[in-house]
Design a protein around this motif. Structure first.
Motif, PDB file in Angstrom:
ATOM      1  N   ALA A  54       0.926  -1.103   0.242  1.00 51.54           N
ATOM      2  CA  ALA A  54      -0.197  -0.084   0.162  1.00 51.54           C
ATOM      3  C   ALA A  54       1.179   1.299  -0.101  1.00 51.54           C
ATOM      4  CB  ALA A  54      -0.835   0.065   1.209  1.00 51.54           C
ATOM      5  N   GLU A  55       1.729   1.185   0.990  1.00 50.01           N
ATOM      6  CA  GLU A  55       2.971   2.330   0.807  1.00 50.01           C
ATOM      7  C   GLU A  55       3.428   2.760  -0.446  1.00 50.01           C
ATOM      8  OE1 GLU A  55       5.294   2.969   4.514  1.00 50.01           O
ATOM      9  OE2 GLU A  55       6.650   2.096   3.282  1.00 50.01           O
ATOM     10  N   ALA A  56       4.122   1.540  -1.113  1.00 51.61           N
ATOM     11  CA  ALA A  56       4.799   1.499  -2.125  1.00 51.61           C
ATOM     12  C   ALA A  56       3.735   2.279  -3.460  1.00 51.61           C
ATOM     13  CB  ALA A  56       5.439   0.164  -2.659  1.00 51.61           C
ATOM     14  N   TYR A  57       2.734   1.696  -3.570  1.00 46.54           N
ATOM     15  CA  TYR A  57       1.607   2.045  -4.589  1.00 46.54           C
ATOM     16  C   TYR A  57       1.214   3.593  -4.314  1.00 46.54           C
ATOM     17  CZ  TYR A  57       1.442  -2.230  -7.013  1.00 46.54           C
ATOM     18  OH  TYR A  57       1.769  -3.288  -7.984  1.00 46.54           O
ATOM     19  N   LEU A  58       1.014   3.720  -3.164  1.00 47.22           N
ATOM     20  CA  LEU A  58       0.697   5.285  -2.805  1.00 47.22           C
ATOM     21  C   LEU A  58       1.646   6.139  -2.987  1.00 47.22           C
ATOM     22  CD1 LEU A  58      -1.498   6.975  -1.348  1.00 47.22           C
ATOM     23  CD2 LEU A  58      -0.121   6.731   0.864  1.00 47.22           C
ATOM     24  N   ALA A  59       2.867   5.825  -2.796  1.00 44.63           N
ATOM     25  CA  ALA A  59       4.048   6.597  -3.452  1.00 44.63           C
ATOM     26  C   ALA A  59       4.033   6.787  -4.815  1.00 44.63           C
ATOM     27  CB  ALA A  59       5.440   5.903  -2.726  1.00 44.63           C
ATOM     28  N   GLN A  60       3.825   5.777  -5.648  1.00 49.40           N
ATOM     29  CA  GLN A  60       3.608   6.008  -7.149  1.00 49.40           C
ATOM     30  C   GLN A  60       2.513   6.810  -7.174  1.00 49.40           C
ATOM     31  OE1 GLN A  60       5.852   4.960  -8.967  1.00 49.40           O
ATOM     32  NE2 GLN A  60       6.826   3.046  -8.031  1.00 49.40           N
ATOM     33  N   ALA A  61       1.403   6.746  -6.569  1.00 48.14           N
ATOM     34  CA  ALA A  61       0.257   7.566  -6.967  1.00 48.14           C
ATOM     35  C   ALA A  61       0.681   8.951  -6.932  1.00 48.14           C
ATOM     36  CB  ALA A  61      -0.848   7.089  -6.131  1.00 48.14           C
ATOM     37  N   VAL A  62       1.420   9.182  -5.691  1.00 50.42           N
ATOM     38  CA  VAL A  62       1.630  10.658  -5.225  1.00 50.42           C
ATOM     39  C   VAL A  62       2.529  11.428  -6.385  1.00 50.42           C
ATOM     40  CG1 VAL A  62       2.799  12.100  -3.651  1.00 50.42           C
ATOM     41  CG2 VAL A  62       1.180  10.354  -2.851  1.00 50.42           C
ATOM     42  N   ASN A  63       3.514  10.542  -6.654  1.00 51.32           N
ATOM     43  CA  ASN A  63       4.481  10.704  -7.825  1.00 51.32           C
ATOM     44  C   ASN A  63       3.934  11.147  -9.128  1.00 51.32           C
ATOM     45  OD1 ASN A  63       7.261  11.083  -8.888  1.00 51.32           O
ATOM     46  ND2 ASN A  63       6.683   9.333  -9.886  1.00 51.32           N
ATOM     47  N   GLN A  64       2.850  10.207  -9.464  1.00 53.85           N
ATOM     48  CA  GLN A  64       2.121  10.486 -10.717  1.00 53.85           C
ATOM     49  C   GLN A  64       1.549  11.699 -10.679  1.00 53.85           C
ATOM     50  OE1 GLN A  64       2.712   8.788 -13.566  1.00 53.85           O
ATOM     51  NE2 GLN A  64       3.877   7.542 -12.946  1.00 53.85           N
ATOM     52  N   ALA A  65       0.866  12.185  -9.606  1.00 53.49           N
ATOM     53  CA  ALA A  65       0.081  13.155  -9.318  1.00 53.49           C
ATOM     54  C   ALA A  65       0.563  14.339  -9.193  1.00 53.49           C
ATOM     55  CB  ALA A  65      -0.833  12.954  -8.197  1.00 53.49           C
ATOM     56  N   GLU A  66       1.696  14.279  -8.416  1.00 54.37           N
ATOM     57  CA  GLU A  66       2.487  15.609  -8.125  1.00 54.37           C
ATOM     58  C   GLU A  66       3.849  16.074  -9.263  1.00 54.37           C
ATOM     59  OE1 GLU A  66       3.824  15.406  -4.106  1.00 54.37           O
ATOM     60  OE2 GLU A  66       1.698  15.678  -3.393  1.00 54.37           O
ATOM     61  N   ASN A  67       4.352  14.883  -9.587  1.00 52.96           N
ATOM     62  CA  ASN A  67       5.474  15.343 -10.382  1.00 52.96           C
ATOM     63  C   ASN A  67       5.135  14.868 -11.869  1.00 52.96           C
ATOM     64  OD1 ASN A  67       7.049  15.699  -7.938  1.00 52.96           O
ATOM     65  ND2 ASN A  67       7.598  13.699  -7.771  1.00 52.96           N
ATOM     66  N   GLU A  68       4.135  14.065 -12.334  1.00 56.72           N
ATOM     67  CA  GLU A  68       4.173  13.598 -13.714  1.00 56.72           C
ATOM     68  C   GLU A  68       2.639  14.455 -14.029  1.00 56.72           C
ATOM     69  OE1 GLU A  68       6.041  11.692 -15.290  1.00 56.72           O
ATOM     70  OE2 GLU A  68       7.444  10.924 -13.653  1.00 56.72           O
ATOM     71  N   GLY A  69       1.900  14.750 -13.150  1.00 59.01           N
ATOM     72  CA  GLY A  69       0.612  15.256 -13.530  1.00 59.01           C
ATOM     73  C   GLY A  69      -0.074  14.469 -14.285  1.00 59.01           C
ATOM     74  N   ASP A  70       0.126  13.018 -13.914  1.00 61.46           N
ATOM     75  CA  ASP A  70      -0.712  12.058 -14.772  1.00 61.46           C
ATOM     76  C   ASP A  70      -1.794  11.506 -13.594  1.00 61.46           C
ATOM     77  OD1 ASP A  70      -1.686   9.927 -16.153  1.00 61.46           O
ATOM     78  OD2 ASP A  70       0.125   9.320 -16.648  1.00 61.46           O
ATOM     79  N   ASN A  71      -3.021  12.168 -13.733  1.00 53.73           N
ATOM     80  CA  ASN A  71      -4.162  11.949 -12.873  1.00 53.73           C
ATOM     81  C   ASN A  71      -4.556  10.433 -13.009  1.00 53.73           C
ATOM     82  OD1 ASN A  71      -3.796  14.164 -11.404  1.00 53.73           O
ATOM     83  ND2 ASN A  71      -5.335  15.231 -12.426  1.00 53.73           N
ATOM     84  N   PRO A  72      -4.724  10.311 -14.332  1.00 52.80           N
ATOM     85  CA  PRO A  72      -5.296   8.754 -14.617  1.00 52.80           C
ATOM     86  C   PRO A  72      -4.355   7.690 -13.883  1.00 52.80           C
ATOM     87  CG  PRO A  72      -5.390   9.748 -16.359  1.00 52.80           C
ATOM     88  CD  PRO A  72      -4.699  10.661 -15.469  1.00 52.80           C
ATOM     89  N   ALA A  73      -3.147   7.668 -14.240  1.00 50.60           N
ATOM     90  CA  ALA A  73      -2.187   6.918 -13.596  1.00 50.60           C
ATOM     91  C   ALA A  73      -1.930   6.896 -12.038  1.00 50.60           C
ATOM     92  CB  ALA A  73      -0.748   7.249 -14.015  1.00 50.60           C
ATOM     93  N   ALA A  74      -2.201   8.058 -11.621  1.00 45.71           N
ATOM     94  CA  ALA A  74      -2.116   8.240 -10.080  1.00 45.71           C
ATOM     95  C   ALA A  74      -3.565   7.588  -9.467  1.00 45.71           C
ATOM     96  CB  ALA A  74      -2.231   9.786  -9.925  1.00 45.71           C
ATOM     97  N   ASP A  75      -4.431   7.971 -10.183  1.00 43.56           N
ATOM     98  CA  ASP A  75      -5.787   7.174  -9.700  1.00 43.56           C
ATOM     99  C   ASP A  75      -5.718   5.850  -9.687  1.00 43.56           C
ATOM    100  OD1 ASP A  75      -7.450   8.913  -9.004  1.00 43.56           O
ATOM    101  OD2 ASP A  75      -8.788   8.836 -11.031  1.00 43.56           O
ATOM    102  N   ALA A  76      -4.934   4.975 -10.777  1.00 44.04           N
ATOM    103  CA  ALA A  76      -4.894   3.779 -10.743  1.00 44.04           C
ATOM    104  C   ALA A  76      -3.845   3.030  -9.727  1.00 44.04           C
ATOM    105  CB  ALA A  76      -4.124   3.440 -12.359  1.00 44.04           C
ATOM    106  N   PHE A  77      -2.928   3.807  -9.594  1.00 42.04           N
ATOM    107  CA  PHE A  77      -2.021   3.503  -8.456  1.00 42.04           C
ATOM    108  C   PHE A  77      -2.554   3.661  -7.060  1.00 42.04           C
ATOM    109  CE2 PHE A  77       1.547   4.313 -11.337  1.00 42.04           C
ATOM    110  CZ  PHE A  77       2.051   3.018 -11.358  1.00 42.04           C
ATOM    111  N   ALA A  78      -3.454   4.751  -7.055  1.00 42.61           N
ATOM    112  CA  ALA A  78      -4.149   5.118  -5.440  1.00 42.61           C
ATOM    113  C   ALA A  78      -5.202   3.883  -5.438  1.00 42.61           C
ATOM    114  CB  ALA A  78      -4.826   6.461  -5.582  1.00 42.61           C
TER     115      ALA A  78
END
Lengths: 97, 319
Positions: A54-78
């Motif tokens: 959960a921690e690892a995927y959450l980190a990916q989600a945050v990264n996608q949302a904040e650094n990549e601006g990729d909300n769909p990916a962030a959603d999927a990871f979240a």
């Protein structure tokens, strides 16, 4: 208001974009909240894999949302993070009674 | 007109937004597919080795890194592949970390879980062999010098047997004639892995001398002429002062057997008395015995033979 339709378009666009961002942020926040509950229930020791996943995927989600601006990916990871966090919480004996 | 331009602008903007949402995903290159295959294989291998239990943290990160690499490699704008490569490298490292932590953990578990090595088959030692046993006897139990006796022996639980006095290795049971010149002790040693066992028999060798005394017909009276011959008897008893002596009277075959037996007894008694009277032997150390015609040493059909058979023997041991 000489061009009410233009203003309407702009508003719709802004609201739509904001809504998408909010949705991702909410999902991330929900996952984080579940993780907090799981940690409080001892998931770090009782369900280490699920908690860490959960921690690892959450980190990916945050990264996608904040650094990549990729909300769909962030959603999927979240979503993944949420699933693992819920499992960790369940295995730790926490959650709704 | 201005409205038209604005409408056109908004339409283009909307089209761009739609285009970005509907853009086709990027296709992985073959190299990226291979890398992903490698990563998947490592993770699968770790899963088989109970990665969840052995390395939960590494397992979680490996999955997340793998999924992130997949995501990044299919993003429409992630080209050139150089940008994607770092995500695969990161995922590969996470998979390696997972495998490195899982493998020793799994091996340790296998050692623990392995059934204990079979206990060495303990072949019970053969029951200790019963101690050997041996018996030996001589028949006759004693001999006069120059005569022989037969040794008879038997053993139990023996694997080898040996008799001393120059006889050597013998069978587990058997007989052997021996002719000792002096009193001899024969010892048999029966052996097996349990040890040796010994048994012994002593074969006394007795001495004797023969007197040829010219008794008168049907008489036991010792004549003066016979004293020289009797000196031989005195010399004999003096030689064996500690030994019991027997005087044996013998006749030839002339006359009835019963008569000859009594005659031989009277003559043996006469010699005994002579020896006792001589003072060289105590009365309780000497006995007399008439054997009659039973033990001839020569042919009774000839005069010379009958003369040899009419004799008195002085022997040790009183037998």
């Amino acid at each position: 208001m000489k061009r009410p339709w233009l203003a309407l378009c702009v508003i719709v666009l802004i609201v739509g974009l904001s809504a998408a961002g909010c949705s991702t942020a909410n999902r991330i926040q929900a996952a984080r909240s579940t993780m907090d509950q799981a940690r409080a229930a001892g998931a770090v020791y009782k369900a280490p894999f699920e908690y860490k996943a959960a921690e690892a995927y959450l980190a990916q989600a945050v990264n996608q949302a904040e650094n990549e601006g990729d909300n769909p990916a962030a959603d999927a990871f979240a979503k993944e993070a949420q699933a693992y966090a819920s499992k960790a919480l369940e295995m730790s004996g926490g959650g709704a009674k | 007109m201005r409205n038209r331009r604005l409408f056109l602008g908004m339409t283009v903007l909307l089209a761009m937004l739609l285009a970005s949402g509907c853009a086709r995903n990027r296709q992985m290159t073959q190299s990226e597919k291979d890398q992903l295959g490698t990563i998947e294989a490592k993770i699968a291998k770790a899963e088989k080795m109970d990665a969840k239990e052995c390395a939960p943290v590494e397992y979680a990160y490996a999955l997340a890194e793998r999924d992130n690499a997949i995501h990044e490699s299919t993003e429409p704008w992630n080209d050139p592949p150089k940008y994607v490569a770092k995500h695969f490298a990161s995922a590969n490292k996470a998979a390696d970390d997972l495998l490195n932590k899982t493998t020793p953990c799994w091996e340790a578990k296998q050692v623990k879980a392995a059934p204990p090595p079979p206990k060495p088959v303990v072949v019970p030692p053969p029951p200790p062999m019963a101690a050997p046993a041996a018996t030996i006897l001589a028949d006759p139990k004693y001999v006069y010098e120059g005569k022989c006796t037969t040794l008879t022996w038997s053993t139990q639980n023996a694997t080898s047997a040996e008799i001393d006095q120059g006889i050597g290795s013998v069978g587990m049971s058997g007989t052997k004639e021996v002719c000792p010149k002096e009193t001899m002790k024969y010892t048999i040693t029966a052996t097996n892995p349990g040890g040796p066992a010994k048994a012994a028999v002593e074969v006394p060798v007795y001495h004797r001398t023969t007197l040829y005394i010219q008794f008168a017909f049907d008489s036991e009276k010792i004549r003066k002429a016979d004293e020289k011959e009797l000196q031989t008897a005195i010399d004999f008893v003096k030689k064996y002062p500690e030994t019991k002596i027997v005087v044996l009277g013998h006749t030839d075959s002339t006359g009835p057997d019963e008569y000859n037996k009594k005659l031989s007894q009277r003559r043996a008694d006469a010699v005994k008395k002579y020896l006792v009277d001589s003072g060289h032997v105590k009365a309780d150390m000497i006995t007399a015995e008439g054997r009659g015609e039973a033990e001839p040493i020569a042919d009774n059909k000839t005069k010379e033979g009958r003369a040899k058979n009419r004799r008195v023997e002085i022997a040790e041991h009183g037998k």
